[in-house]
Design a protein around this motif. Structure first.
Motif: not given
Length: 424
Positions: A244-256, A258-263, A352-357
């Motif tokens: 869990i800790e490794v993935n939290i640290n990795n998520l902090a470096a994920v391009p924003s 990607i979160f738009g695509l997830l949303g 991320p906000l562009l992808l959700i309209g």
């Protein structure tokens, strides 16, 4: 003696090389700071140079005869008549009287000096003051965007002047007479977006950003702090928590983006939530902000000395009491600082906000969390890509407002940390 002198000489030469390296390293550091400051100066000079005129507007002030026959209006309180009335003609006739040499033959050229929405302004004024009908009033309305560009940027090769030579002469004469004036652009702060640059404002985007940030703060701060407390104080040290800790640290470096695509995939396509609303934008930014808040909150909890925990446990406090009554209050300044910085990062996000309209053209100011809205960075993106050069100064002015918000939030974070932190 010779050996001692040679050894001393070797030491001196070594010290000289060490000092030279230190001076070079210091010079490199100063050079790096100078380059960074120069880049900032160039950036701010360009933004302010293009954007300061966005805080001014060009208006036309003249005496307008509100003749009912000219407007085909008998009763200013009758909504049906107000919809059918002609509010352009009295403005046009008043302007023709002010323009030197203007006649009915070139009325179209004179009309092009008025803003297309000037008639709406007159309608709103008459609705608010129905007793004005049949009188002559001194009114101030917006000038056409081309007049606004000419009044502000005449002689600037970056802006193309669309007025004819005759119209430019008219505007120069009207400026000398005080009919055409520039003043503080209150429209920029009190209206939403518009196809007409002179009517475009940031109020809708600011309200949309505020609603989105409220959703983000309400969700990300308690979830992030709770996750940090559990991972730091209660979670057992095993492979699962390490994962869990490794993935939290990795998520902090994920391009924003990607979160738009997830949303887009989860909140809109799977759950069927509406596009371009602050709730969905807040949920997406919550996902993006959570890793930053969790990491900063864990660092704040780690900074609390173990002696605090040992002292509390020594007088019989339970683990929960130790965390809630002693560790959490002492770690809260660091948590707040990390959260504010995370919120400032979210405030400036666009991808991320562009992808959700939330890139839609929104004229009305949103009145709730489920109404269509846009945010300030997306508004800048829309204006910067507009073919109208007059939108460039609006985009730069909006960037200045956004930077002011970001600087204020960072200053608030620093102030809270200085005010609340405790030293041991």
């Amino acid at each position: 003696m010779t050996d001692q002198r040679s050894q001393a000489e070797i030491v001196r030469q070594s010290l000289k090389r060490r000092y030279r390296k230190e001076r070079r390293f210091r010079a490199y550091g100063i050079l790096a700071i100078a380059i960074a400051l120069s880049a900032l100066v160039v950036l701010f000079t360009d933004i302010i140079g293009k954007g300061y005129t966005g805080f001014t507007k060009t208006t036309i002030t003249m005496e307008v005869n509100l003749d009912g026959e000219m407007m085909y209006l008998d009763d200013a309180t009758d909504e049906k008549q107000m919809k059918m009335a002609d509010f352009v003609e009295p403005l046009l006739q008043a302007l023709i009287k002010q323009v030197p040499g203007a006649t009915e033959e070139n009325r179209e050229a004179v009309r092009d000096l008025l803003n297309p929405y000037a008639s709406n302004e007159l309608r709103e004024m008459l609705q608010a003051n129905p007793d004005w009908l049949g009188t002559t009033q001194t009114l101030t309305v917006l000038a056409h965007t081309d007049v606004d560009v000419y009044a502000k940027h005449a002689g600037d090769s970056a802006y193309s002047i669309k007025l004819s030579e005759r119209q430019q002469q008219w505007v120069d004469q009207l400026i000398e007479k005080g009919v055409v004036q520039t003043s503080f652009n209150d429209v920029f702060f009190t209206s939403g977006d518009s196809r007409d640059p002179s009517r475009a404002g940031i109020l809708g985007a600011v309200v949309g950003s505020l609603l989105t940030m409220i959703v983000t703060l309400v969700l990300s701060f308690p979830i992030g702090v709770a996750a940090a407390i559990y991972l730091e104080e209660f979670a057992p040290q095993n492979k699962l928590t390490d994962f869990i800790e490794v993935n939290i640290n990795n998520l902090a470096a994920v391009p924003s983006i990607i979160f738009g695509l997830l949303g887009l995939a989860v909140f809109i396509n799977l759950f069927g939530m509406p596009r371009s609303v602050p709730v969905v934008g807040g949920l997406v930014l919550t996902l993006m902000t959570l890793p930053t808040i969790i990491i900063s909150s864990r660092a704040a909890i780690k900074s609390v000395p173990p002696s605090i925990r040992e002292a509390a446990e020594g007088i019989g406090a339970s683990k929960m009491q130790v965390v809630l009554h002693h560790v959490l209050p002492l770690a809260m300044p660091g948590m707040l600082t990390g959260s504010i910085i995370g919120m400032a990062q979210a405030l400036g996000e666009t991808a991320p906000l562009l992808l959700i309209g939330m890139v839609a053209f929104i004229v009305d100011v949103p009145g709730g969390f489920f109404e269509s809205a846009t945010v300030l960075p997306v508004q800048v993106f829309l204006w910067a890509g507009s073919p109208e050069l007059a939108f460039i100064e609006r985009a730069s002015a909006a960037i200045m407002v956004l930077l002011a918000f970001l600087v204020s939030m960072n200053a608030l974070a620093i102030g809270l940390r200085k005010r609340l932190e405790r030293r041991w």
